[in-house]
Design a protein around this motif. Structure first.
Motif: not given
Length: 212
Positions: A23, A20, A135, A116-117, A16-17, A98
């Motif tokens: 982006d 991130l 998130v 995170a997001h 997942e990182t 993010h």
């Protein structure tokens, strides 16, 4: 010029990182760093295969390059603390945030935090080092958060809350205004914290009760 960056932890959070970091145009993911594992030499994240190198190999690269750059993508507070203690003076640990994260007021951050997001932070918030915010977390006004905490998806930390160090706060947990959470606690997913929590305990339920 992009900054090469390594990811500690070759599990799901590490993958997942990668998403991130992709982006964030200033970083180039080089490899995952994990403990010696003869069964895996690489991992695929977002369709790209990245090598896995040992902690010893990473240390050697840092010594050769004089200064490395890394993020700790390990969900559990204890192992994250251990990595930070071993490598904290050897390489840079920037805050990884993010672009979708909202800071609407004054927020102070230490180093090595991973946010995170779609997290949302209001005003007068103090955050220490090496915390992980998954998130859709919400953090209210006048909150103080220590270091090495893991705050899982969709948690709500209301205003004037204090959180110590090395806590694991489960997904969709709610800490109401003015409460204190000490050190080394686990708060279960979906729990609603209505009472102060001291140290090294597990709380679950609505309202949250200590699990003995």
């Amino acid at each position: 010029m992009k900054q090469d960056i390594y990811i500690f932890g070759a599990g799901g959070l590490g993958k997942e990182t990668v998403c991130l970091l992709q982006d964030l145009p200033q970083y180039n993911v080089v490899a995952f760093v994990d403990k010696d594992d003869i069964t895996r030499t690489s991992v695929v994240a977002n369709g790209i295969r990245f090598p896995i190198i040992s902690e010893m190999a990473f240390e050697k690269r840092c010594m050769e390059d004089r200064r490395g750059c890394a993020v700790i993508a390990i969900g559990k507070p204890g192992p994250r603390f251990s990595v930070a203690q071993r490598f904290g003076d050897l390489c840079l640990f920037p805050n990884i945030i993010h672009p979708s994260v909202d800071f609407v007021g004054q927020v102070s951050l230490g180093r090595g935090n991973l946010i995170a997001h779609h997290c949302f932070f209001t005003d007068n918030i103090q955050i220490g080092d090496f915390n992980y915010f998954n998130v859709f977390n919400y953090v209210g006004h006048d909150v103080v958060i220590g270091s090495y905490n893991s705050i899982l998806p969709s948690c709500n930390i209301s205003g004037c809350v204090t959180v110590g160090n090395r806590n694991l706060i489960g997904a969709q947990a709610f800490i109401i205004e003015g409460k204190h959470v000490g050190n080394g606690n686990s708060i279960g997913a979906g729990s609603v914290v209505l009472k102060p929590i001291e140290d090294c305990s597990t709380w679950v339920g609505v309202p949250a009760k200590e699990k003995l």
